[in-house]
Scaffold this active site. Structure first.
Site, PDB file in Angstrom:
ATOM      1  N   GLU A 225     -45.835 -23.785  10.553  1.00 40.45           N
ATOM      2  CA  GLU A 225     -44.910 -22.944  11.008  1.00 40.45           C
ATOM      3  C   GLU A 225     -44.910 -20.796  11.163  1.00 40.45           C
ATOM      4  O   GLU A 225     -44.374 -20.154  10.121  1.00 40.45           O
ATOM      5  CB  GLU A 225     -43.902 -22.717   9.409  1.00 40.45           C
ATOM      6  CG  GLU A 225     -43.241 -24.524   9.294  1.00 40.45           C
ATOM      7  CD  GLU A 225     -42.423 -24.864  10.568  1.00 40.45           C
ATOM      8  OE1 GLU A 225     -41.623 -24.486  11.384  1.00 40.45           O
ATOM      9  OE2 GLU A 225     -42.508 -26.220  11.216  1.00 40.45           O
ATOM     10  N   ILE A 226     -46.128 -21.356  11.313  1.00 41.23           N
ATOM     11  CA  ILE A 226     -46.857 -19.014  11.691  1.00 41.23           C
ATOM     12  C   ILE A 226     -46.758 -18.879  12.379  1.00 41.23           C
ATOM     13  O   ILE A 226     -46.495 -18.094  13.055  1.00 41.23           O
ATOM     14  CB  ILE A 226     -47.858 -19.273  10.914  1.00 41.23           C
ATOM     15  CG1 ILE A 226     -48.790 -20.340  12.118  1.00 41.23           C
ATOM     16  CG2 ILE A 226     -47.536 -19.539   9.816  1.00 41.23           C
ATOM     17  CD1 ILE A 226     -50.272 -20.338  12.294  1.00 41.23           C
TER      18      ILE A 226
ATOM     19  N   LYS B 268     -48.690 -30.591  24.311  1.00 44.06           N
ATOM     20  CA  LYS B 268     -49.518 -30.525  22.727  1.00 44.06           C
ATOM     21  C   LYS B 268     -49.024 -32.467  22.659  1.00 44.06           C
ATOM     22  O   LYS B 268     -48.833 -33.514  22.726  1.00 44.06           O
ATOM     23  CB  LYS B 268     -47.067 -30.864  22.537  1.00 44.06           C
ATOM     24  CG  LYS B 268     -47.399 -31.301  21.152  1.00 44.06           C
ATOM     25  CD  LYS B 268     -47.861 -29.672  20.161  1.00 44.06           C
ATOM     26  CE  LYS B 268     -47.247 -29.681  18.582  1.00 44.06           C
ATOM     27  NZ  LYS B 268     -47.512 -28.573  18.371  1.00 44.06           N
TER      28      LYS B 268
ATOM     29  N   PRO C  23     -42.838 -10.555  17.766  1.00 38.99           N
ATOM     30  CA  PRO C  23     -42.522 -10.145  16.911  1.00 38.99           C
ATOM     31  C   PRO C  23     -41.254 -11.667  16.234  1.00 38.99           C
ATOM     32  O   PRO C  23     -41.162 -12.414  17.452  1.00 38.99           O
ATOM     33  CB  PRO C  23     -40.709  -8.951  17.423  1.00 38.99           C
ATOM     34  CG  PRO C  23     -41.643  -8.423  19.166  1.00 38.99           C
ATOM     35  CD  PRO C  23     -42.165 -10.081  19.100  1.00 38.99           C
TER      36      PRO C  23
END
Length: 251
Positions: free
Chosen positions: A12-13, A37, A201
């Protein structure tokens, strides 16, 4: 670079959004791109996974491939074992990436969690897949307190395995960064020994795909087909010098 392995310092980064940004920037240069993936965890069949999300943001001509999916949000080896399913091996990852590289200019292999998360019962990891591919690793890291240790450990693990690291991209740069985030911009390269190659961002994944694709090159350094400058970004966000205890601040 026909293949780039995208890893992170944790979960989750922003790995998927960074993968999408790199894909979008490369596609804007006219390069054909695939996102692979190896192991998608925490999703039921039919739900869009990370590869599909990266392709949605990066453009309709980006190829998305997923090798295996496990329903529980766990490390791939654990999730496969609990589901009674076969684990994905580094050899399978390397073979799939090689096939995609034969028909695409760039293949982005997005890992699950951090670099050394177990993929199979033998304890092999994304690092083993990168070694088989001979591919460089792009490290995605958070901006906040704690990132220096995690990023430096990841860089040391790469060097210990003789793997090439491209650099670090901040996966979610806050709109209002605190002092730790600002200081980490300067400290990440010196601590990890890796160049800073971008800052995406926070909230970028919520942009409309066309807006995302237009903005993506501005978040990434030239090494990743972008226009972003680490020096300019660091200068813009550099914290004010600390004042000595008891000293009056400058007028």
């Amino acid at each position: 670079m026909g293949v780039i392995v995208v890893s992170g310092t944790g979960t989750e980064i922003g790995k998927t959004v960074v993968t999408a940004a790199v894909a979008a920037a490369a596609a804007a240069e006219g390069r054909s791109v695939a996102v692979l993936k190896p192991a998608q965890t925490g999703l039921e069949p039919g739900a869009p996974g990370d590869a599909a999300e990266a392709a949605r943001l990066a453009g309709p001509h980006v190829t998305a491939v997923e090798l295996a999916r496990y329903p529980e949000p766990l490390a791939p080896d654990t999730a496969a074992r609990r589901a009674g399913m076969a684990a994905v091996t580094p050899e399978e990852v390397a073979e799939a990436a090689g096939k995609l590289a034969a028909s695409h200019d760039l293949v982005l292999v997005e890992g699950a969690g951090g670099l050394l998360v177990r993929f199979d019962p033998a304890g092999r990891t994304l690092a083993d897949a990168a070694a088989l591919l001979g591919a460089p690793v792009l490290v995605v890291a958070p901006a906040a307190l704690g990132t220096l240790n995690a990023t430096t450990l990841t860089a040391e693990a790469l060097r210990a395995r003789g793997l090439s690291a491209l650099g670090v991209v901040v996966g979610s740069w806050p709109a209002a960064p605190d002092l730790a985030c600002r200081c980490n911009l300067a400290d990440l390269p010196s601590s990890s020994g890796l160049p800073l190659l971008g800052a995406v961002p926070e909230g970028s994944g919520a942009l409309a795909p066309a807006e995302f694709r237009a903005a993506a090159p501005g978040w990434l350094a030239p090494a990743l087909s972008g226009t972003w400058s680490a020096e300019d970004f660091q200068a813009a966000w550099a914290p004010a010098p600390a004042t000595a205890a008891g000293a009056a601040p400058a007028a």
